[in-house]
Scaffold this motif. Structure first.
Motif, short mmCIF file in Angstrom:
data_model
loop_
_atom_site.label_atom_id
_atom_site.label_comp_id
_atom_site.label_asym_id
_atom_site.label_seq_id
_atom_site.Cartn_x
_atom_site.Cartn_y
_atom_site.Cartn_z
N PRO A 1 -103.56 -68.72 -60.60
CA PRO A 1 -103.43 -69.86 -59.69
C PRO A 1 -102.95 -69.36 -58.33
N PRO A 2 -103.38 -69.97 -57.23
CA PRO A 2 -102.99 -69.46 -55.91
C PRO A 2 -101.51 -69.68 -55.62
N ASP A 3 -100.91 -68.68 -54.96
CA ASP A 3 -99.53 -68.86 -54.50
C ASP A 3 -99.55 -69.68 -53.21
N ALA A 4 -98.37 -69.86 -52.59
CA ALA A 4 -98.28 -70.74 -51.42
C ALA A 4 -99.14 -70.23 -50.27
N ALA A 5 -99.11 -68.91 -50.03
CA ALA A 5 -99.91 -68.35 -48.93
C ALA A 5 -101.40 -68.55 -49.19
N ALA A 6 -101.82 -68.35 -50.45
CA ALA A 6 -103.23 -68.53 -50.78
C ALA A 6 -103.62 -70.00 -50.68
N ARG A 7 -102.72 -70.91 -51.08
CA ARG A 7 -103.03 -72.33 -50.97
C ARG A 7 -103.23 -72.74 -49.51
N ALA A 8 -102.38 -72.21 -48.63
CA ALA A 8 -102.56 -72.50 -47.21
C ALA A 8 -103.89 -71.98 -46.70
N ALA A 9 -104.27 -70.77 -47.14
CA ALA A 9 -105.55 -70.19 -46.71
C ALA A 9 -106.73 -71.00 -47.25
N ILE A 10 -106.61 -71.46 -48.50
CA ILE A 10 -107.68 -72.29 -49.08
C ILE A 10 -107.83 -73.59 -48.28
N LEU A 11 -106.71 -74.20 -47.91
CA LEU A 11 -106.77 -75.44 -47.15
C LEU A 11 -107.42 -75.22 -45.79
N ARG A 12 -107.14 -74.06 -45.16
CA ARG A 12 -107.77 -73.77 -43.87
C ARG A 12 -109.29 -73.70 -44.03
N ILE A 13 -109.73 -73.03 -45.10
CA ILE A 13 -111.18 -72.92 -45.32
C ILE A 13 -111.79 -74.28 -45.62
N LEU A 14 -111.12 -75.09 -46.43
CA LEU A 14 -111.65 -76.40 -46.79
C LEU A 14 -111.71 -77.35 -45.60
N CYS A 15 -110.82 -77.15 -44.63
CA CYS A 15 -110.75 -78.08 -43.49
C CYS A 15 -111.52 -77.59 -42.27
N ARG A 16 -112.08 -76.40 -42.34
CA ARG A 16 -112.82 -75.94 -41.17
C ARG A 16 -114.08 -76.80 -40.98
N ASN A 17 -114.52 -76.88 -39.76
CA ASN A 17 -115.68 -77.71 -39.39
C ASN A 17 -115.41 -79.21 -39.53
N LYS A 18 -114.13 -79.58 -39.63
CA LYS A 18 -113.77 -81.00 -39.65
C LYS A 18 -112.93 -81.30 -38.40
N PRO A 19 -112.98 -82.52 -37.88
CA PRO A 19 -112.13 -82.87 -36.73
C PRO A 19 -110.66 -82.75 -37.14
N LEU A 20 -109.90 -81.88 -36.47
CA LEU A 20 -108.52 -81.61 -36.87
C LEU A 20 -107.56 -81.83 -35.71
N ALA A 21 -106.41 -82.39 -36.02
CA ALA A 21 -105.28 -82.39 -35.10
C ALA A 21 -104.50 -81.09 -35.33
N GLU A 22 -103.34 -80.97 -34.72
CA GLU A 22 -102.49 -79.81 -34.98
C GLU A 22 -102.08 -79.83 -36.45
N MET A 23 -102.38 -78.72 -37.18
CA MET A 23 -102.19 -78.72 -38.62
C MET A 23 -101.10 -77.73 -39.03
N ASP A 24 -100.31 -78.13 -40.01
CA ASP A 24 -99.33 -77.24 -40.63
C ASP A 24 -99.71 -77.07 -42.09
N PHE A 25 -100.66 -76.15 -42.33
CA PHE A 25 -101.14 -75.96 -43.70
C PHE A 25 -100.04 -75.41 -44.61
N ASP A 26 -99.10 -74.66 -44.04
CA ASP A 26 -98.01 -74.12 -44.86
C ASP A 26 -97.16 -75.25 -45.45
N ALA A 27 -96.96 -76.31 -44.68
CA ALA A 27 -96.18 -77.45 -45.18
C ALA A 27 -96.88 -78.11 -46.35
N VAL A 28 -98.20 -78.23 -46.26
CA VAL A 28 -98.96 -78.83 -47.38
C VAL A 28 -98.93 -77.90 -48.58
#
Length: 460
Positions: free
Chosen positions: A349-376
């Motif tokens: 299972p992904p650790d916190a750093a990997a989860r943040a990286a996964i979220l960045r990949i999943l959210c790319r090409n979408k309209p984004l505000a300032e994001m704190d993927f580490d918080a999620v």
């Protein structure tokens, strides 16, 4: 007669049954009495009051969500009402668990047959009966063995002939993914690179040591951790053909056909080398032969082993076999012999750093505000890649509704993901780790699962 009149008539029949009426009154007075509710549901089902039985089984499942007997009763009620999709949805969480009760497999087979999926129905039925012959259903077995009836056939338009046995339905693809599209999992990617990719990318160096391009790796880990995603990325990283093989591509209810389908699948990969040949849910094709009671199911395993070995030492050169499973302990030990799937690789299972990286990949090409993927990532402990995708999808759906009302795209924000995280629960990681702990602690004399030791002794 209108449906409401039918329901009213059936309700009157229930009321006329003094025994059922007494049970229903007792259940009303003791709504949390699980044995009572289960008994009432069983009586309703036995007497053919299917809708009423369904309602009682649903109420019982609220009290015991993972009870296999209650789930089986609910699925039976669904199947007898021809609600085959609902039956499969009810059974699916239990069927995904290793060693599920065989009677659930027979119920799943009945539902699959009702949906017209004869191949998967045959697999489910024979797998269940091989583990427990007492669950055999003679009527279902006869219907599975009968040749399928033609659909919409007329004298003017004869039905199309079935595909000949031994012609695989798997297809050759080209993957657009690479390891750059896989967040985290650096150890896993490096293992795949050394074992499978470098022998093709640097053949002279490996040839100097007598190492040929080809071989196999068994990816294992909890559901949704990204095993299929990794396999596609490995093919894209190499620029190789990709053949994804599911159970429906191989398994056939007619004896001998499954082995021919398996042979044809390997031949397809050999014709398109370099090729990544990916088997999902490989434990269904490579189960321990000691657990099988029917000879023809053991023959599938024997054929699989023979194809991995090849007819000569160069037969599978350039064919990279990747197999994925949630239950590696059910795979026959012969598959771990050198030259076959000899390198089990744990996909954690992904650790916190990997989860943040996964979220960045999943959210790319979408309209984004300032994001704190580490918080999620910090509030999504125990989430795997599939869970995170569900989280993002839910946040996007909510944001789309706002955008439609506003008439313009509204950027996705960190609070949107945090709000979605509160409504999404992680899937089967905890349950999988509990099963893995049992094998590591009590069935690991060979040391095959030492790699899992740090995980099962940790916070899981």
């Amino acid at each position: 007669m209108r449906p409401t009149e039918i329901c009213d008539r059936r309700e009157r029949h229930v009321l006329d049954d003094a025994g059922l009426q007494a049970l229903r009154e007792a259940a009303r007075l003791s709504p949390d009495n699980l044995p009572l509710r289960q008994h009432l549901a069983g009586q309703l089902l036995a007497k053919g009051y299917l809708a009423e039985a369904e309602a009682e089984y649903r109420a019982a499942l609220v009290l015991a969500p993972k009870n296999a007997d209650i789930t089986a009763g609910l699925a039976e009620a669904f199947v007898r009402q021809s609600a085959h999709g609902a039956a499969l949805a009810a059974l699916e969480p239990l069927l995904a668990s290793p060693g599920y009760p065989p009677r659930l497999g027979v119920l799943a087979a009945r539902a699959l047959f009702g949906e017209g999926d004869t191949a998967r129905a045959g697999y489910r039925y024979h797998e269940a009966v091989s583990r427990d012959p007492s669950v055999a259903d003679a009527d279902l077995a006869a219907r599975l063995s009968a040749p399928p009836a033609p659909l919409y056939a007329t004298p003017e338009t004869p039905p199309a002939a079935a595909a000949p046995a031994g012609e695989t339905s798997a297809e050759v693809e080209r993957s657009g993914l690479t390891f750059a599209d896989v967040a985290g999992m650096d150890t896993v990617k490096e293992a795949l690179r050394v074992k499978l990719l470098l022998p093709i990318q640097q053949p002279e160096l490996f040839a100097a040591y007598g190492k040929r391009a080809g071989g196999g790796v068994l990816l294992y880990g909890p559901p949704g951790a990204g095993k299929t995603h990794l396999a596609r990325a490995a093919a894209g990283e190499l620029g190789a053909s990709f053949v994804s093989v599911g159970l429906a591509d191989i398994l056939d209810m007619y004896i001998g056909s499954s082995e021919r389908n398996l042979r044809a699948t390997f031949e397809l990969a050999r014709r398109n080398r370099p090729c990544v040949l990916f088997f999902d849910e490989v434990d269904a094709l490579a189960a321990r032969r000691s657990d099988m009671r029917q000879a023809h199911t053991r023959q599938i395993v024997n054929q699989f082993l023979a194809e991995l070995d090849g007819v000569d030492q160069n037969a599978n050169e350039g064919v990279l076999v990747l197999a994925a499973t949630n239950a590696p302990w059910y795979v026959d030990v012969a598959f771990r012999r050198p030259g076959r799937l000899d390198q089990p690789v744990f996909v954690p299972p992904p650790d916190a750093a990997a989860r943040a990286a996964i979220l960045r990949i999943l959210c790319r090409n979408k309209p984004l505000a300032e994001m704190d993927f580490d918080a999620v990532a910090r509030v999504t402990d125990h989430f795997v890649g599939a869970d995170l995708k569900g989280l993002v999808d839910r946040a996007v759906e909510a944001k789309l509704q706002q955008s439609i009302s506003a008439g313009r795209p509204i950027p996705l924000s960190t609070p949107d993901l945090l709000a979605a995280a509160k409504s999404v629960r992680p899937t089967a990681v905890r349950e999988w780790m509990a099963t893995a702990r049992n094998y590591v602690m009590h069935a690991n004399d060979s040391g095959a699962w030492d790699e899992l030791m740090p995980w099962v002794k940790g916070k899981w």
